[in-house]
Design a protein around this motif. Structure first.
Motif, PDB file in Angstrom:
ATOM      1  N   PRO A 103       0.812  -1.231   0.000  1.00 34.90           N
ATOM      2  CA  PRO A 103       0.000   0.000   0.000  1.00 34.90           C
ATOM      3  C   PRO A 103       0.840   1.272   0.000  1.00 34.90           C
ATOM      4  CG  PRO A 103      -0.906  -1.604   1.544  1.00 34.90           C
ATOM      5  CD  PRO A 103       0.423  -2.142   1.095  1.00 34.90           C
ATOM      6  N   SER A 104       1.998   1.245   0.683  1.00 33.31           N
ATOM      7  CA  SER A 104       2.825   2.453   0.743  1.00 33.31           C
ATOM      8  C   SER A 104       3.409   2.803  -0.614  1.00 33.31           C
ATOM      9  CB  SER A 104       3.946   2.276   1.768  1.00 33.31           C
ATOM     10  OG  SER A 104       4.873   1.289   1.350  1.00 33.31           O
ATOM     11  N   TYR A 105       3.555   1.796  -1.511  1.00 34.67           N
ATOM     12  CA  TYR A 105       4.041   2.040  -2.865  1.00 34.67           C
ATOM     13  C   TYR A 105       2.894   2.036  -3.879  1.00 34.67           C
ATOM     14  CZ  TYR A 105       8.891   1.458  -1.336  1.00 34.67           C
ATOM     15  OH  TYR A 105      10.116   1.623  -0.722  1.00 34.67           O
ATOM     16  N   ASP A 106       1.671   2.061  -3.373  1.00 29.68           N
ATOM     17  CA  ASP A 106       0.478   2.113  -4.211  1.00 29.68           C
ATOM     18  C   ASP A 106       0.414   0.914  -5.169  1.00 29.68           C
ATOM     19  OD1 ASP A 106      -1.949   3.217  -4.920  1.00 29.68           O
ATOM     20  OD2 ASP A 106      -1.102   4.409  -6.558  1.00 29.68           O
ATOM     21  N   VAL A 107       0.749  -0.258  -4.647  1.00 24.28           N
ATOM     22  CA  VAL A 107       0.699  -1.489  -5.426  1.00 24.28           C
ATOM     23  C   VAL A 107      -0.593  -2.227  -5.105  1.00 24.28           C
ATOM     24  CG1 VAL A 107       1.778  -3.730  -5.864  1.00 24.28           C
ATOM     25  CG2 VAL A 107       3.208  -1.703  -5.545  1.00 24.28           C
ATOM     26  N   HIS A 108      -1.328  -2.568  -6.136  1.00 18.49           N
ATOM     27  CA  HIS A 108      -2.582  -3.308  -6.012  1.00 18.49           C
ATOM     28  C   HIS A 108      -2.253  -4.797  -5.937  1.00 18.49           C
ATOM     29  CE1 HIS A 108      -6.782  -4.233  -7.963  1.00 18.49           C
ATOM     30  NE2 HIS A 108      -6.687  -4.641  -6.703  1.00 18.49           N
ATOM     31  N   PHE A 109      -2.513  -5.433  -4.784  1.00 18.06           N
ATOM     32  CA  PHE A 109      -2.184  -6.847  -4.587  1.00 18.06           C
ATOM     33  C   PHE A 109      -3.446  -7.693  -4.666  1.00 18.06           C
ATOM     34  CE2 PHE A 109      -1.686 -10.621  -1.915  1.00 18.06           C
ATOM     35  CZ  PHE A 109      -0.530 -11.182  -2.439  1.00 18.06           C
ATOM     36  N   ILE A 110      -3.369  -8.766  -5.478  1.00 20.65           N
ATOM     37  CA  ILE A 110      -4.526  -9.644  -5.645  1.00 20.65           C
ATOM     38  C   ILE A 110      -4.082 -11.105  -5.522  1.00 20.65           C
ATOM     39  CG2 ILE A 110      -6.382 -10.410  -7.184  1.00 20.65           C
ATOM     40  CD1 ILE A 110      -6.249  -7.710  -8.560  1.00 20.65           C
ATOM     41  N   VAL A 112      -5.965 -14.273  -6.220  1.00 20.67           N
ATOM     42  CA  VAL A 112      -7.241 -14.535  -6.893  1.00 20.67           C
ATOM     43  C   VAL A 112      -8.085 -15.582  -6.181  1.00 20.67           C
ATOM     44  CG1 VAL A 112      -8.333 -15.202  -9.057  1.00 20.67           C
ATOM     45  CG2 VAL A 112      -6.183 -13.905  -9.098  1.00 20.67           C
ATOM     46  N   ASN A 113      -7.532 -16.764  -5.962  1.00 19.45           N
ATOM     47  CA  ASN A 113      -8.327 -17.853  -5.399  1.00 19.45           C
ATOM     48  C   ASN A 113      -8.774 -17.598  -3.965  1.00 19.45           C
ATOM     49  OD1 ASN A 113      -8.472 -19.444  -7.649  1.00 19.45           O
ATOM     50  ND2 ASN A 113      -7.036 -21.007  -6.951  1.00 19.45           N
ATOM     51  N   ASP A 114      -8.024 -16.757  -3.241  1.00 14.77           N
ATOM     52  CA  ASP A 114      -8.373 -16.476  -1.856  1.00 14.77           C
ATOM     53  C   ASP A 114      -9.293 -15.265  -1.724  1.00 14.77           C
ATOM     54  OD1 ASP A 114      -6.922 -18.612  -0.912  1.00 14.77           O
ATOM     55  OD2 ASP A 114      -5.100 -17.455  -0.556  1.00 14.77           O
ATOM     56  N   GLY A 115      -9.614 -14.632  -2.843  1.00 11.55           N
ATOM     57  CA  GLY A 115     -10.504 -13.481  -2.804  1.00 11.55           C
ATOM     58  C   GLY A 115      -9.893 -12.268  -2.133  1.00 11.55           C
ATOM     59  N   VAL A 116      -8.552 -12.187  -2.125  1.00 11.80           N
ATOM     60  CA  VAL A 116      -7.867 -11.052  -1.498  1.00 11.80           C
ATOM     61  C   VAL A 116      -7.576 -10.002  -2.555  1.00 11.80           C
ATOM     62  CG1 VAL A 116      -5.791 -10.308  -0.282  1.00 11.80           C
ATOM     63  CG2 VAL A 116      -6.858 -12.492   0.293  1.00 11.80           C
ATOM     64  N   ASP A 117      -8.085  -8.815  -2.347  1.00 10.54           N
ATOM     65  CA  ASP A 117      -7.884  -7.688  -3.265  1.00 10.54           C
ATOM     66  C   ASP A 117      -7.672  -6.451  -2.409  1.00 10.54           C
ATOM     67  OD1 ASP A 117      -8.234  -5.451  -4.972  1.00 10.54           O
ATOM     68  OD2 ASP A 117      -9.400  -6.659  -6.381  1.00 10.54           O
ATOM     69  N   SER A 118      -6.474  -5.882  -2.460  1.00 14.15           N
ATOM     70  CA  SER A 118      -6.148  -4.767  -1.572  1.00 14.15           C
ATOM     71  C   SER A 118      -7.028  -3.546  -1.797  1.00 14.15           C
ATOM     72  CB  SER A 118      -4.676  -4.379  -1.744  1.00 14.15           C
ATOM     73  OG  SER A 118      -4.405  -3.978  -3.076  1.00 14.15           O
ATOM     74  N   GLU A 119      -7.619  -3.416  -2.971  1.00 13.62           N
ATOM     75  CA  GLU A 119      -8.490  -2.270  -3.229  1.00 13.62           C
ATOM     76  C   GLU A 119      -9.902  -2.491  -2.706  1.00 13.62           C
ATOM     77  OE1 GLU A 119      -8.433  -1.058  -7.275  1.00 13.62           O
ATOM     78  OE2 GLU A 119      -6.389  -0.271  -7.161  1.00 13.62           O
ATOM     79  N   ARG A 120     -10.323  -3.767  -2.649  1.00 15.35           N
ATOM     80  CA  ARG A 120     -11.668  -4.063  -2.159  1.00 15.35           C
ATOM     81  C   ARG A 120     -11.658  -4.655  -0.764  1.00 15.35           C
ATOM     82  NH1 ARG A 120     -12.532  -6.633  -7.334  1.00 15.35           N
ATOM     83  NH2 ARG A 120     -12.639  -8.629  -6.235  1.00 15.35           N
ATOM     84  N   GLY A 121     -10.452  -5.035  -0.302  1.00 15.25           N
ATOM     85  CA  GLY A 121     -10.360  -5.668   0.998  1.00 15.25           C
ATOM     86  C   GLY A 121     -10.522  -7.168   0.887  1.00 15.25           C
ATOM     87  N   ASP A 122     -10.413  -7.841   2.015  1.00 16.02           N
ATOM     88  CA  ASP A 122     -10.547  -9.292   2.081  1.00 16.02           C
ATOM     89  C   ASP A 122     -12.016  -9.650   1.915  1.00 16.02           C
ATOM     90  OD1 ASP A 122     -10.360 -11.953   2.575  1.00 16.02           O
ATOM     91  OD2 ASP A 122      -9.725 -11.787   4.656  1.00 16.02           O
ATOM     92  N   SER A 123     -12.369 -10.340   0.836  1.00 18.90           N
ATOM     93  CA  SER A 123     -13.773 -10.596   0.508  1.00 18.90           C
ATOM     94  C   SER A 123     -14.508 -11.380   1.577  1.00 18.90           C
ATOM     95  CB  SER A 123     -13.872 -11.343  -0.838  1.00 18.90           C
ATOM     96  OG  SER A 123     -13.264 -12.618  -0.745  1.00 18.90           O
ATOM     97  N   ASP A 124     -13.844 -12.328   2.236  1.00 26.94           N
ATOM     98  CA  ASP A 124     -14.542 -13.120   3.244  1.00 26.94           C
ATOM     99  C   ASP A 124     -13.931 -12.976   4.638  1.00 26.94           C
ATOM    100  OD1 ASP A 124     -12.206 -14.497   2.934  1.00 26.94           O
ATOM    101  OD2 ASP A 124     -13.089 -16.237   1.942  1.00 26.94           O
ATOM    102  N   GLY A 125     -12.903 -12.119   4.771  1.00 30.53           N
ATOM    103  CA  GLY A 125     -12.346 -11.836   6.088  1.00 30.53           C
ATOM    104  C   GLY A 125     -11.431 -12.906   6.648  1.00 30.53           C
ATOM    105  N   PHE A 126     -11.000 -13.855   5.817  1.00 29.87           N
ATOM    106  CA  PHE A 126     -10.209 -14.960   6.323  1.00 29.87           C
ATOM    107  C   PHE A 126      -8.759 -14.926   5.848  1.00 29.87           C
ATOM    108  CE2 PHE A 126     -14.475 -16.845   6.774  1.00 29.87           C
ATOM    109  CZ  PHE A 126     -14.398 -17.263   8.097  1.00 29.87           C
ATOM    110  N   ALA A 127      -8.286 -13.812   5.303  1.00 26.61           N
ATOM    111  CA  ALA A 127      -6.916 -13.755   4.782  1.00 26.61           C
ATOM    112  C   ALA A 127      -5.894 -14.030   5.869  1.00 26.61           C
ATOM    113  CB  ALA A 127      -6.651 -12.397   4.134  1.00 26.61           C
ATOM    114  N   ALA A 128      -6.089 -13.421   7.054  1.00 25.17           N
ATOM    115  CA  ALA A 128      -5.137 -13.624   8.149  1.00 25.17           C
ATOM    116  C   ALA A 128      -5.106 -15.081   8.587  1.00 25.17           C
ATOM    117  CB  ALA A 128      -5.506 -12.725   9.329  1.00 25.17           C
ATOM    118  N   ILE A 129      -6.281 -15.706   8.636  1.00 32.84           N
ATOM    119  CA  ILE A 129      -6.349 -17.116   9.036  1.00 32.84           C
ATOM    120  C   ILE A 129      -5.675 -17.990   7.987  1.00 32.84           C
ATOM    121  CG2 ILE A 129      -7.911 -19.043   9.506  1.00 32.84           C
ATOM    122  CD1 ILE A 129      -9.877 -17.029  10.636  1.00 32.84           C
TER     123      ILE A 129
END
Length: 268
Positions: A103-110, A112-129
């Motif tokens: 985020p500090s370098y304005d990089v969009h991280f995705i 795909v299969n885990d539904g993690v998108d830094s612009e939309r956030g964690d789709s199901d809230g389980f990224a940390a788990i």
């Protein structure tokens, strides 16, 4: 509108442990999956980075390090991976990059299969788990491998490669047999030591008699190997023995017939 002036990184990683899962995590599968995703979502300025055969438990990988260098130069707009485990299995470092550095370098991280998108956030809230489970997997694998090695070593089987003078039995990889080319040299070294010669004196005698060093003998034995990659290069001074090599041979308990395991240890 996508900023196509910046690079979109497609990152693939596969370790030896991941390869056991079959084709689902293969480099080819990741490539097809992410290339299709990038095309469907309008990413065109692509850069492919691959770490094939590298563990995800650390980030000392050439592909990922090349990508990080581009990120720090401000050249990367998006980083795509199939899932978080492909990026890494150290949940603290993965979280540091996905939540702070990117985020500090304005990089969009995705992922795909885990539904993690830094612009939309964690789709199901389980990224940390997921990150915790991704780290748990190699830890569990490491424990199982260590148990297997401990059982094998305590049963009397050899761990590691045979020393100079022995070679692996083609019929049983856990059994050592005499290397007929090297055994006479080992016996001569011990005979000279019994006669009162020191390691430096023995080294000079072997060099004077043009006895091939350990590396030189292995190179000569590999000359006719069918796989060119396994043919070793002959050293520039094939007869130049050093006292340290002689002392190492005299100190090895394996030459007495003992099986010596667990001489070194690396923390998991």
């Amino acid at each position: 509108m996508l900023d196509q002036q910046k690079i979109t990184i497609l990152y693939y990683r596969l370790s030896n442990e991941d390869a056991l899962d079959g084709k689902s995590n293969s480099i080819q599968n990741q490539k097809e999956f992410l290339t299709r995703y990038a095309a469907e979502h309008g990413y065109t300025n692509l850069k492919i980075l691959v770490d094939d055969g590298y563990t995800g438990t650390n980030f000392d990988r050439p592909g990922v390090q090349e990508g990080f260098a581009l990120v720090k130069q401000g050249l990367v707009g998006c980083w795509l991976v199939k899932d978080l485990s492909r990026f890494g299995r150290d949940y603290l470092t993965v979280g540091q990059y996905t939540d702070i550095i990117f985020p500090s370098y304005d990089v969009h991280f995705i992922a795909v299969n885990d539904g993690v998108d830094s612009e939309r956030g964690d789709s199901d809230g389980f990224a940390a788990i997921r990150n915790l489970f991704n780290e748990w997997y190699p830890r569990d694998t490491s424990k199982k491998v260590r148990v297997v090695f401990r059982q094998k070593g305590t049963s009397g089987k050899h761990l590691g490669k045979p020393p100079y003078g022995y070679r692996t039995d083609p019929a049983d990889k856990d059994h050592w047999i005499i290397d007929e080319d090297a055994a006479p040299v080992v016996k001569r070294i011990f005979d000279l030591a019994i006669d009162g010669k020191g390691p430096e004196q023995i080294a000079r005698i072997l060099e004077q008699d043009k006895v091939l060093t350990t590396k030189a003998l292995y190179a000569k034995q590999s000359e006719n190997h069918p796989d060119p990659k396994k043919r070793k290069k002959m050293p520039e001074r094939p007869y130049h023995w050093i006292a340290q090599s002689v002392a190492g041979i005299l100190e090895r308990m394996e030459y007495t017939g003992c099986t010596c395991n667990f001489k070194t240890y690396s923390k998991s």
